[in-house]
Design a protein around this motif. Sequence first.
Motif, PDB file in Angstrom:
ATOM      1  N   LEU A  24     -12.065  31.158 -41.360  1.00  0.00           N
ATOM      2  CA  LEU A  24     -11.961  29.736 -41.033  1.00  0.00           C
ATOM      3  C   LEU A  24     -10.928  28.990 -41.870  1.00  0.00           C
ATOM      4  O   LEU A  24     -10.420  27.953 -41.439  1.00  0.00           O
ATOM      5  CB  LEU A  24     -13.320  29.050 -41.237  1.00  0.00           C
ATOM      6  CG  LEU A  24     -14.339  29.070 -40.112  1.00  0.00           C
ATOM      7  CD1 LEU A  24     -15.617  28.372 -40.553  1.00  0.00           C
ATOM      8  CD2 LEU A  24     -13.791  28.429 -38.852  1.00  0.00           C
ATOM      9  N   TYR A  25     -10.640  29.497 -43.074  1.00  0.00           N
ATOM     10  CA  TYR A  25      -9.879  28.689 -44.031  1.00  0.00           C
ATOM     11  C   TYR A  25      -8.699  29.425 -44.642  1.00  0.00           C
ATOM     12  O   TYR A  25      -8.661  30.663 -44.686  1.00  0.00           O
ATOM     13  CB  TYR A  25     -10.811  28.229 -45.159  1.00  0.00           C
ATOM     14  CG  TYR A  25     -11.917  27.313 -44.700  1.00  0.00           C
ATOM     15  CD1 TYR A  25     -11.649  25.987 -44.376  1.00  0.00           C
ATOM     16  CD2 TYR A  25     -13.225  27.773 -44.565  1.00  0.00           C
ATOM     17  CE1 TYR A  25     -12.649  25.137 -43.937  1.00  0.00           C
ATOM     18  CE2 TYR A  25     -14.247  26.934 -44.126  1.00  0.00           C
ATOM     19  CZ  TYR A  25     -13.945  25.617 -43.821  1.00  0.00           C
ATOM     20  OH  TYR A  25     -14.939  24.784 -43.374  1.00  0.00           O
ATOM     21  N   THR A  26      -7.751  28.647 -45.146  1.00  0.00           N
ATOM     22  CA  THR A  26      -6.633  29.197 -45.913  1.00  0.00           C
ATOM     23  C   THR A  26      -7.107  29.463 -47.345  1.00  0.00           C
ATOM     24  O   THR A  26      -8.183  29.006 -47.759  1.00  0.00           O
ATOM     25  CB  THR A  26      -5.467  28.206 -45.959  1.00  0.00           C
ATOM     26  OG1 THR A  26      -5.873  27.029 -46.697  1.00  0.00           O
ATOM     27  CG2 THR A  26      -5.025  27.799 -44.562  1.00  0.00           C
ATOM     28  N   GLY A  27      -6.282  30.154 -48.103  1.00  0.00           N
ATOM     29  CA  GLY A  27      -6.631  30.430 -49.492  1.00  0.00           C
ATOM     30  C   GLY A  27      -6.792  29.166 -50.307  1.00  0.00           C
ATOM     31  O   GLY A  27      -7.724  29.044 -51.115  1.00  0.00           O
ATOM     32  N   ALA A  28      -5.900  28.200 -50.098  1.00  0.00           N
ATOM     33  CA  ALA A  28      -5.977  26.934 -50.844  1.00  0.00           C
ATOM     34  C   ALA A  28      -7.239  26.163 -50.481  1.00  0.00           C
ATOM     35  O   ALA A  28      -7.879  25.538 -51.340  1.00  0.00           O
ATOM     36  CB  ALA A  28      -4.740  26.083 -50.564  1.00  0.00           C
ATOM     37  N   GLU A  29      -7.613  26.192 -49.214  1.00  0.00           N
ATOM     38  CA  GLU A  29      -8.839  25.507 -48.788  1.00  0.00           C
ATOM     39  C   GLU A  29     -10.070  26.154 -49.404  1.00  0.00           C
ATOM     40  O   GLU A  29     -11.012  25.467 -49.817  1.00  0.00           O
ATOM     41  CB  GLU A  29      -8.937  25.521 -47.261  1.00  0.00           C
ATOM     42  CG  GLU A  29      -7.937  24.588 -46.582  1.00  0.00           C
ATOM     43  CD  GLU A  29      -7.892  24.760 -45.079  1.00  0.00           C
ATOM     44  OE1 GLU A  29      -7.595  23.779 -44.378  1.00  0.00           O
ATOM     45  OE2 GLU A  29      -8.162  25.886 -44.585  1.00  0.00           O
ATOM     46  N   LEU A  30     -10.054  27.465 -49.516  1.00  0.00           N
ATOM     47  CA  LEU A  30     -11.184  28.162 -50.142  1.00  0.00           C
ATOM     48  C   LEU A  30     -11.293  27.810 -51.629  1.00  0.00           C
ATOM     49  O   LEU A  30     -12.394  27.722 -52.169  1.00  0.00           O
ATOM     50  CB  LEU A  30     -11.037  29.674 -49.961  1.00  0.00           C
ATOM     51  CG  LEU A  30     -11.207  30.189 -48.526  1.00  0.00           C
ATOM     52  CD1 LEU A  30     -10.939  31.677 -48.466  1.00  0.00           C
ATOM     53  CD2 LEU A  30     -12.597  29.866 -47.995  1.00  0.00           C
ATOM     54  N   THR A  31     -10.151  27.602 -52.271  1.00  0.00           N
ATOM     55  CA  THR A  31     -10.166  27.181 -53.671  1.00  0.00           C
ATOM     56  C   THR A  31     -10.941  25.875 -53.823  1.00  0.00           C
ATOM     57  O   THR A  31     -11.780  25.725 -54.720  1.00  0.00           O
ATOM     58  CB  THR A  31      -8.733  26.999 -54.203  1.00  0.00           C
ATOM     59  OG1 THR A  31      -8.049  28.250 -54.153  1.00  0.00           O
ATOM     60  CG2 THR A  31      -8.743  26.485 -55.640  1.00  0.00           C
ATOM     61  N   ARG A  32     -10.672  24.925 -52.934  1.00  0.00           N
ATOM     62  CA  ARG A  32     -11.355  23.630 -52.996  1.00  0.00           C
ATOM     63  C   ARG A  32     -12.847  23.762 -52.677  1.00  0.00           C
ATOM     64  O   ARG A  32     -13.684  23.103 -53.312  1.00  0.00           O
ATOM     65  CB  ARG A  32     -10.683  22.647 -52.030  1.00  0.00           C
ATOM     66  CG  ARG A  32      -9.266  22.245 -52.444  1.00  0.00           C
ATOM     67  CD  ARG A  32      -8.776  21.050 -51.653  1.00  0.00           C
ATOM     68  NE  ARG A  32      -8.538  21.377 -50.252  1.00  0.00           N
ATOM     69  CZ  ARG A  32      -7.386  21.853 -49.788  1.00  0.00           C
ATOM     70  NH1 ARG A  32      -6.381  22.090 -50.630  1.00  0.00           N
ATOM     71  NH2 ARG A  32      -7.238  22.092 -48.504  1.00  0.00           N
ATOM     72  N   ILE A  33     -13.170  24.609 -51.715  1.00  0.00           N
ATOM     73  CA  ILE A  33     -14.580  24.790 -51.343  1.00  0.00           C
ATOM     74  C   ILE A  33     -15.363  25.391 -52.504  1.00  0.00           C
ATOM     75  O   ILE A  33     -16.459  24.928 -52.850  1.00  0.00           O
ATOM     76  CB  ILE A  33     -14.695  25.670 -50.085  1.00  0.00           C
ATOM     77  CG1 ILE A  33     -14.230  24.886 -48.856  1.00  0.00           C
ATOM     78  CG2 ILE A  33     -16.131  26.168 -49.887  1.00  0.00           C
ATOM     79  CD1 ILE A  33     -14.110  25.715 -47.595  1.00  0.00           C
ATOM     80  N   LEU A  34     -14.820  26.417 -53.132  1.00  0.00           N
ATOM     81  CA  LEU A  34     -15.504  27.050 -54.262  1.00  0.00           C
ATOM     82  C   LEU A  34     -15.659  26.068 -55.425  1.00  0.00           C
ATOM     83  O   LEU A  34     -16.714  25.997 -56.057  1.00  0.00           O
ATOM     84  CB  LEU A  34     -14.743  28.299 -54.707  1.00  0.00           C
ATOM     85  CG  LEU A  34     -14.754  29.487 -53.730  1.00  0.00           C
ATOM     86  CD1 LEU A  34     -13.871  30.618 -54.252  1.00  0.00           C
ATOM     87  CD2 LEU A  34     -16.177  30.000 -53.513  1.00  0.00           C
ATOM     88  N   ALA A  35     -14.615  25.317 -55.700  1.00  0.00           N
ATOM     89  CA  ALA A  35     -14.673  24.346 -56.798  1.00  0.00           C
ATOM     90  C   ALA A  35     -15.705  23.261 -56.524  1.00  0.00           C
ATOM     91  O   ALA A  35     -16.373  22.781 -57.451  1.00  0.00           O
ATOM     92  CB  ALA A  35     -13.287  23.723 -57.006  1.00  0.00           C
TER      93      ALA A  35
END
Length: 269
Positions: A24-35
């Motif tokens: 569903l997400y790009t790598g940068a988007e996953l960074t924000r989700i995890l944070a």
Amino acid sequence: MAASTIAPFSRGSIENIARIIGELYTGAELTRILASVGMPDPLGEGQTKWKRLAASMQAKQYSQRDGRPTLAVITAAMKPDTIWDRQAKAAVARDELTQVLSLSGYRVREDGRIGPATKAATASEASARSERLRTHLTERGAHPEVVRYCREELLRKDCYEAVFEAVKGLGTRLREKSGLDEDGRALVQAALRGKQPRVLVTDCSTVTERNEQEGVALIAEGVFAAFRNPAAHEPRLVWEVSEQDALDVLGTLSMIHRRLDAARLGAAG
């Protein structure tokens, strides 16, 4: 859903969850989700997305000795304001996540939160996919000739058989309309193309109508070339069709069938 602790999820469940969200997400988007949920990111951006997510959930779950971190990632990934620009794909992901979570007695609700569910002994992937594809196609106004191929037995492992059979179904209908005994691209060319097409989807009396006839024929020919012929000649293990591709191909087939609904036999027929 509130609980002080829940049973940890298995490695297999975590990897499946990671693969679904990773799509569903790009790598940068996953960074924000995890944070946003205070998750570790031991592998970091640049690594395979699902492996990165799995490593994060496994690390946090191990440190806390419960499964709440995994549910926190799912909730963050499925929040309505996070998925608003990818709602169709998110709906598919929500269904797939619920299938995985049902083995532990949970589901993903419409609002992205986790709710209780009847605990499943096994996941009926084919049945869920069949229902989901039929729902999406119905919402798109798909042609009945296409929807009927989204049967559970055709979706036992993935979407390959449904697409394969639906494309074959188009061939059957073209043969019925034209009276020809051809198949694949040769059938489309003989039935829909040429100066005097055997099957007319337009009157072909103006340049615009002739272009439209040719366009429908080329689309049909392309579908056979891309999905009928490779599937007929490639080993099953190396030819797969994703759910999104299946929806797109079946939607295209619906358009062709609707044009054939009003088609008539030309002078060449």
